[in-house]
Design an enzyme around this catalytic site. Sequence first.
Site, PDB file in Angstrom:
ATOM      1  N   GLY A  40       4.524  -4.764  -3.488  1.00 51.01           N
ATOM      2  CA  GLY A  40       3.741  -4.331  -4.543  1.00 51.01           C
ATOM      3  C   GLY A  40       2.570  -4.836  -4.656  1.00 51.01           C
ATOM      4  N   HIS A  43      -2.838  -3.758  -1.957  1.00 52.32           N
ATOM      5  CA  HIS A  43      -4.361  -3.950  -1.779  1.00 52.32           C
ATOM      6  C   HIS A  43      -4.788  -3.135  -0.306  1.00 52.32           C
ATOM      7  CE1 HIS A  43      -2.890  -6.873   0.977  1.00 52.32           C
ATOM      8  NE2 HIS A  43      -2.292  -7.689   0.152  1.00 52.32           N
ATOM      9  N   GLY A  45      -4.879  -4.339   2.653  1.00 59.25           N
ATOM     10  CA  GLY A  45      -4.042  -4.418   3.676  1.00 59.25           C
ATOM     11  C   GLY A  45      -2.784  -3.831   3.703  1.00 59.25           C
ATOM     12  N   HIS A  46      -2.319  -3.519   2.591  1.00 58.58           N
ATOM     13  CA  HIS A  46      -1.189  -2.687   2.640  1.00 58.58           C
ATOM     14  C   HIS A  46      -1.679  -1.083   2.850  1.00 58.58           C
ATOM     15  CE1 HIS A  46       0.218  -5.758  -0.320  1.00 58.58           C
ATOM     16  NE2 HIS A  46       1.350  -5.473   0.291  1.00 58.58           N
ATOM     17  N   GLN A  70      13.817 -13.691  -1.492  1.00 58.34           N
ATOM     18  CA  GLN A  70      12.957 -14.443  -0.529  1.00 58.34           C
ATOM     19  C   GLN A  70      11.993 -15.324  -1.313  1.00 58.34           C
ATOM     20  OE1 GLN A  70      10.956 -10.286   0.574  1.00 58.34           O
ATOM     21  NE2 GLN A  70       9.112 -11.587   1.049  1.00 58.34           N
ATOM     22  N   GLY A 156       2.243  -6.529   8.522  1.00 57.95           N
ATOM     23  CA  GLY A 156       0.855  -7.164   8.842  1.00 57.95           C
ATOM     24  C   GLY A 156       1.039  -8.498   9.753  1.00 57.95           C
ATOM     25  N   GLN A 157       0.186  -8.496  10.672  1.00 57.66           N
ATOM     26  CA  GLN A 157      -0.021  -9.839  11.594  1.00 57.66           C
ATOM     27  C   GLN A 157      -0.337 -10.967  10.610  1.00 57.66           C
ATOM     28  OE1 GLN A 157       0.823 -10.359  14.432  1.00 57.66           O
ATOM     29  NE2 GLN A 157      -0.057 -12.342  14.862  1.00 57.66           N
ATOM     30  N   GLN A 162       6.743 -13.871  10.028  1.00 57.85           N
ATOM     31  CA  GLN A 162       7.680 -12.858   9.476  1.00 57.85           C
ATOM     32  C   GLN A 162       8.001 -11.534  10.649  1.00 57.85           C
ATOM     33  OE1 GLN A 162       7.598 -11.061   5.207  1.00 57.85           O
ATOM     34  NE2 GLN A 162       6.190  -9.665   5.979  1.00 57.85           N
ATOM     35  N   SER A 194      -4.427 -10.750   0.149  1.00 59.92           N
ATOM     36  CA  SER A 194      -3.006 -11.116  -0.241  1.00 59.92           C
ATOM     37  C   SER A 194      -2.806 -11.062  -1.891  1.00 59.92           C
ATOM     38  CB  SER A 194      -2.600 -12.766  -0.049  1.00 59.92           C
ATOM     39  OG  SER A 194      -1.492 -13.044  -0.650  1.00 59.92           O
TER      40      SER A 194
END
Length: 291
Positions: A40, A43, A45-46, A70, A156-157, A162, A194
């Site tokens: 959630g 932004h 990136g998402h 996490q 995402g890179q 991850q 981020s």
Amino acid sequence: MGSRSTATSDPLTRVLRTRRELRAALADSRRPVGLVPTMGWLHEGHRSLFARARAENASSVATIFVNPRQFNEAADYTQYPRNEARDLTMCRDEGVDLVFAPSVDEVYPTGFDTIVHVGAVGRPLEGAARPGHFDGVATVVAILFGLVKADRAYFGQKDAQQVMVIRQMAGDLAIPTEVVACPTIREPDGLALSSRNVHLSSEERAAAPVIHRALMAGRAAWDRAERSADPIRSAMRSVLSEEPLAVVDYVSAADASTLAELDRLSTPALLSVAVRFGSTRLIDNELIDPS
Ligand code: AMP
């Protein structure tokens, strides 16, 4: 927020709260299915991941779940930014078909007693800096992969390690979902988007692009034909040291497939850094491929 207990009736984007609702909605979904797991506070990136999932699949599924397992620091979990209403607006704007936004108990019901632990690739860098972090990531993503049974899942890179942990997990557990890594989306000044950027003060925000400048200094050293890893790490550290607000957690030049620290850059290498600005810890990376 959190008062809806049944699937909402938006004609385009359906919001599912329970595993059962999700399964029922997926039974009616056209394949292939593309999955985008998120925590959630969405932004650009998402948004880029949603767009890719939609473009490459007949149905798209986003998950919005701040996964307590996490977070290795309790305060980081409680202070993690949340705004579900705004997140759902982005999902609708992007034409995401299904949004799975479960409670913690729905993901980890009473009696839940399994941890997915990925070995070597999860140990250095973020694994060393944040004990237990990748166990939490691998466990929740394994659950989401099991629930959604997506054909492809998009990550995402920006969180390169991850992606490696999730690929290893999916391969080892014979999960047929294809793991797709997508480019990092940045602010015009180079700062990787981020959810954590919202915690930066204006001074910290002004300082934070030093992360990308440091990675670019590492790449510039490579471009000048530097092949020893130490001078490349030094070039990155030197840029970071010019910013008083930046407290370096690690600077790495590692083999991009094992994450072992390199002496010389001959195979694809991942330059990565983790830096604190006040209480906000940011990570970023740059992939260098000699070929
Ligand atoms: P998060 O909500 O932070 O757990 O991130 C969800 C997904 O979005 C992960 O696969 C991240 O790697 C990805 N992501 C986060 N920031 C960016 C970014 N700036 N560009 C591309 N993908 C990103």
